[in-house]
Each structure stands twice: as structure tokens, then as C-alpha cells.
Design an enzyme around this catalytic site. Structure first.
Site, mmCIF file in Angstrom:
data_model
loop_
_atom_site.group_PDB
_atom_site.id
_atom_site.type_symbol
_atom_site.label_atom_id
_atom_site.label_comp_id
_atom_site.label_asym_id
_atom_site.label_seq_id
_atom_site.Cartn_x
_atom_site.Cartn_y
_atom_site.Cartn_z
ATOM 1 C CB CYS A 157 -0.913 -0.032 1.232
ATOM 2 S SG CYS A 157 -1.908 1.450 1.418
ATOM 3 C CB CYS A 188 -0.529 2.483 4.140
ATOM 4 S SG CYS A 188 -1.991 1.803 3.378
ATOM 5 C CG ASP A 189 3.274 1.259 4.445
ATOM 6 O OD1 ASP A 189 2.870 1.743 5.515
ATOM 7 O OD2 ASP A 189 3.036 0.090 4.095
#
Ligand code: FAD
Length: 305
Positions: A135, A138-139
């Protein structure tokens, strides 16, 4: 909890569209979601290809709009996981097992979506959360001014590689073929981006690191050569696997486990419908997921009468 007429499993775009249509048809409906609404839309930053938003729309905003719209017509929500779906005691009921209760609706729409397919190579599991991610939204920000590898060549891989250039100083796009599968606009965006370097004809054999990613071990199929490419992070976008483990083993699926339906979204089990990414179909996108959801709810309306 009284039995609803319809249970929708999953509140991604397919489930939310099914809820909207079922609510408007005045079908007594319960939508069950184990996380929050949005499904895979939560994993991306912006949606650029959903009709009606020519400038694109932030993913969280589209989720909010879909969730509000789905709730508008009186569908009930339940936060929890469905562990098993199977034949009920009577012909007109499908058993839906939750953690503390079992429900028996007339129909079920499985809109449980899909999860990223793992590469299954050495280092992947050990380094997940330590530099290996599925992701970018997200990261991605953890990799400011660093070097990352994106594995894959489809729409999601290419779109997320472009997104990662906001943070990373260099993005290697490692693809097993000699051209990207992604759609034209995305291909052009990626290949004209000076931070993205495609690595063609190459499979990733191992992810190296000790507590944090250090390199990917690559095999170039055309040259027959192996090499270690030093990177700080690895983003894997190598396809999806459907969330269908809670369904009866004998339900009809394709070779990759996606549910086979007819054009009414009916599966091989009477009363059980499937919509969205868990279904066998050529294009897995938000626009096709909502289409499936609407069709499935309409089919349930015809069934219930
Ligand atoms: P999902 O979105 O996967 O939702 C399924 C839901 O079911 C989830 O919320 C899950 O928690 C829930 N669930 C699963 N099992 C259970 C259970 N047993 N009990 C209860 N709940 C359960 N598409 C586009 O059109 N444009 C894009 O720009 C785009 N970008 C993307 C970027 C990324 C990084 C990814 C991963 C996907 C992207 N997609 C994009 C694809 C798109 O997000 C999916 O096609 C779409 O979300 C599929 O919708 P769905 O409702 O079928 O499934």
C-alpha cells in the site's frame, strides 16, 4: 438481531452500491463490514478514473460520498466479520455465521473483494512492515528521498509507482515483461517521469535485508542474468486474490479462485450473489464494482418479488 431479507458482505464500492440499490428497493438489508467502509479504495490516494469527477477525487472523499449515499435509504450496518456462509435449514434461507450469532436471510450478496497477492519469495513475509509494503498510500511517506522498487506492471503498480515519486528519489518499476500492461495514460505518465526507471523482463527472486529491506535479487529473463539491486523499500502490486474462504468449498470458481457468476451476478448457489473484485471478470475497478453491486441488488429484488 432479526433476520434481514438480504445480507451484503463487504462495504467496498460493490457492497455500498448494492446497499444503495437494495435500500431504494425497500429490501430489508444488513451490510456487514469487518473493517471500515471503502475496501481497497482506502489503499489509494486519488481516484482519477471514476466518471463524474473530471479532476479526480480524493479516495477518502469518494468513500464518504458512497457511504453517505448507501445509508440514505435505510440499510442497516453491522461491524463484524462473516466467518461462514452456507445452506440454511430451509430452502428460503442462507446461513451467515458471525462471531456471536447466525443469521438467515433470503439472499446474500458477497462483495468481499480481494487482497494483494503475495509474491511468495524469500524475505517477503519476514520483511513485510519492515520495508515491504502492499500500500503506497499507507507507507509511501516513509521513503522520503529513498530508493524503492515497485513490483508489477498493471494499472495499480504503475499508478502507485507514479504516486511514490512524490516521496522517493528513485522508483524502479520491475516488470516481468518488456512492456507495461497498464492503460495508456498511466503508461505515458510513468515512462515520462524522470524518477521512474523500468526494469524489463525481470522477476524478483528474493528480498534481502536484516530487520529492514536492503536489496531485491532480480533475474533478467532476456539476458539470463542475476543481480542484487539495492533499495530501501519494496512495493508489491502483483495482482489480487479473492476473499472467498468463508464460502462453501464447492461454489463455482475459476482457476484463480474468483467466483463465477452469470450476468445477474448469481453464483452456483441459489440465493447467493457475488459482486465486485471477488468475481471472475476482465476488469477490476471501482466503476465495474459498483455496476456489479447494482445488478446484484436488482437481481435480489426480482428474486424476493
Ligand atoms: P473491496 O474494495 O476489496 O471491498 C471489499 C470489502 O469487504 C472490504 O472492505 C473488506 O474488509 C470486506 N470484507 C472482506 N471479507 C469480509 C468478511 N468475511 N466479513 C466482512 N467484511 C469482509 N480502481 C479504480 O477504479 N481506480 C483507481 O484509481 C484504483 N486504484 C487502486 C489502487 C490500489 C492501491 C488498489 C489496491 C486498488 C485500486 N483500484 C482502483 C481497484 C478498486 O479499488 C477495486 O476494484 C474496488 O475497490 C473493488 O471493490 P469491491 O467492493 O469489490 O471490493
Amino acid at each position: 438481531m432479526p433476520d434481514p431479507q438480504l445480507i451484503i458482505i463487504g462495504a467496498g464500492p460493490a457492497g455500498m452500491a448494492a446497499a444503495l440499490y437494495a435500500g431504494r428497493a425497500r429490501i430489508k438489508t444488513l451490510i456487514i463490514e469487518k473493517l471500515g467502509p471503502g475496501g481497497q479504495m482506502l489503499w489509494t490516494d486519488r481516484i482519477e478514473n471514476y466518471p463524474g469527477f473530471p479532476d479526480g477525487i480524493a479516495a477518502y472523499e469518494l468513500i464518504e460520498k458512497m457511504a453517505t449515499h448507501a445509508k440514505k435509504f435505510g440499510v442497516e450496518e453491522f461491524s463484524g466479520e462473516v466467518f461462514h456462509v452456507g445452506p440454511g435449514e430451509t430452502k428460503n434461507c442462507i446461513k451467515v455465521k458471525l462471531e456471536t450469532t447466525t443469521l438467515c436471510p433470503r439472499a446474500v450478496i458477497v462483495a468481499a473483494g480481494a487482497n494483494p497477492r503475495r509474491l511468495g519469495i524469500k524475505g517477503e513475509a519476514e520483511l513485510t512492515g519492515r520495508g515491504v509494503s502492499y500500500c503506497a498510500t499507507c507507507d509511501g511517506a516513509f521513503f522520503k528521498n529513498q530508493t524503492v522498487a515497485v513490483i508489477g506492471g498493471g494499472d495499480t503498480a504503475v499508478q502507485e509507482a507514479v504516486f511514490l515519486t512524490r516521496f522517493a528519489k528513485k522508483v524502479y518499476l520491475v516488470h516481468r515483461r518488456d512492456q507495461l500492461r497498464a492503460t495508456g495514460v498511466l503508461r505515458e505518465l510513468a515512462l515520462s517521469n524522470p524518477k521512474i526507471e523500468p526494469v524489463w523482463n525481470t522477476v524478483t527472486e528474493e528480498i534481502e535485508g536484516d530487520g529492514a529491506v536492503r536489496a531485491v535479487l532480480l533475474f533478467n529473463k532476456a539476458a539470463g542474468e542475476r543481480k542484487a539491486l539495492p533499495v530501501d523499500g519494496v512495493f508489491v502490486f502483483a495482482g489480487m486474490q479473492p476473499n472467498t474462504s468463508f464460502l462453501p468449498q464447492d461454489i463455482r470458481k475459476d482457476s484463480q479462485g474468483f467466483l463465477i457468476t452469470d450476468e445477474w451476478m448469481r453464483t452456483s448457489i441459489p440465493g447467493l450473489f457475488a459482486a465486485g473484485d471477488c468475481r471472475a471478470k476482465p476488469l477490476r475497478q471501482i466503476v465495474t464494482a459498483v455496476g456489479d453491486g447494482a445488478t446484484a441488488a436488482y437481481a435480489v429484488e426480482q428474486l424476493i418479488g
